[in-house]
Write an enzyme that holds these catalytic residues in place. Structure first.
Site, PDB file in Angstrom:
ATOM      1  CE  LYS A   1      47.554  26.656  -1.756  1.00  0.00           C
ATOM      2  NZ  LYS A   1      46.281  26.267  -2.434  1.00  0.00           N
TER       3      LYS A   1
ATOM      4  CG  ASP B   1      49.995  23.451  -3.292  1.00  0.00           C
ATOM      5  OD1 ASP B   1      50.007  23.660  -4.589  1.00  0.00           O
ATOM      6  OD2 ASP B   1      48.911  23.535  -2.680  1.00  0.00           O
TER       7      ASP B   1
END
Ligand code: C5P
Length: 297
Positions: A16, A142
């Site tokens: 990401k 996350d």
């Protein structure tokens, strides 16, 4: 019976970037309140899973420096899912690492998210989405994002996820100056008082309209560029090389840059590699592609 005769599944675990990251306050639990926009990109680890009829969780990894016991988020994810779903089977897992570590790209978190989605399938485990999200959040701030992929807003510790319309970036470079930046000291060095959240720029400005440079912010750039000046130099070099947007991802040390087209990206890739930095050319991964290749909640 050998492993080969049992069901097997291979999935990518995409990295990401944080298109935007605002730190809006410090929380009593020691974490920081974030407003961040996550985006999956095509740089990926690969995970191979084989079902075992015993309850063992075995992990092998092509990087000897990475622990393959309970310290690894993949093993913790598998064990937590086993416990939550009452699964008696196990898994042999092989992890091929490509995403650099302590680089702001969520590599370990993505491995954990992909493990939850893949093993739920492989084990035919019935677990409600809320349970899977709870396990993900317990593994790291996350990790819940990696149950969705695509473009998504993260609030709270970054673990409360709201999918956003896909932001399509066909040409982007990830540049890493080969320094590892541990996350916790970066947040600590902000020295924020315990605060109530301020109104967010993102809510007004996302999805992007107008000058993208004012939309893509990262509040962690100030302390990281101060303590690791090479990361700031990477960002400057990306801008000089023609990037339309260049920002640090997460707490660094990777910086991403958007380019108008493949030719501009290729020219910049050569210029950046000359500094001895690691450069990956990639593109954004949409939520639909993520659901198809990794899995969906
Ligand atoms: O959740 P995770 O273990 O990935 O976070 C690593 C560290 O980063 C935390 O221990 C905390 O110090 C810091 N952090 C934070 N606020 C967040 C996310 C992470 O202060 N929202």
């Amino acid at each position: 019976m050998t492993h080969e005769s049992l069901p097997t599944v291979s999935v990518p675990a995409f990295a990401k970037i944080n298109l935007s990251l605002e730190v809006v306050g410090r929380r009593p639990d020691g974490y920081h309140e974030l407003r961040t926009v996550f985006q999956t990109v095509s740089l990926a680890d690969t995970l191979h899973f084989s079902r075992l009829e015993t309850s063992d969780i075995r992990l092998e990894c092509d990087r000897p420096e990475l622990a393959t016991d309970e310290r690894n988020l993949v093993v913790r994810a598998a064990r937590a899912l086993q416990a939550a779903a009452g699964v008696t089977r196990g898994a042999a897992i092989r992890l091929e690492k490509r995403i650099p570590m302590e680089a702001g790209l969520g590599g370990g978190s993505s491995d954990a998210g992909a493990t939850l989605l893949a093993l739920r399938r492989l084990w035919n485990a019935t677990v409600p989405d809320e349970t899977l999200l709870g396990i993900a959040a317990s593994l790291g701030a996350d990790v819940p994002f990696f149950l969705y992929g695509g473009t998504a807003l993260g609030t709270g510790r970054g673990d409360i996820i709201e999918p956003l319309p896909d932001v399509e970036v066909p040409v982007l470079l990830l540049v890493n100056p080969k320094v590892a930046v541990p996350t916790a000291p970066v947040f600590r060095s902000l020295n924020m008082p315990l605060t109530s959240p301020e109104p967010s720029r993102i809510f007004i400005a996302f999805p992007p309209e107008g000058d993208a440079r004012t939309v893509f912010v990262n509040d962690l750039e100030v302390p990281v560029f101060r303590d690791f000046p090479v990361v700031g130099r990477v960002r400057e070099t990306l801008v000089e090389a023609g990037a339309t947007v260049a920002r640090m991802s997460g707490s660094g040390s990777t910086v991403f840059g958007f380019f108008e087209n493949a030719a501009a990206g290729a020219t910049a890739e050569n210029a950046l590699a000359e500094h001895g930095w690691r450069v990956w050319s990639c593109r954004s991964v949409s939520r639909a592609e993520y659901a198809e290749r990794v899995g969906r909640l």
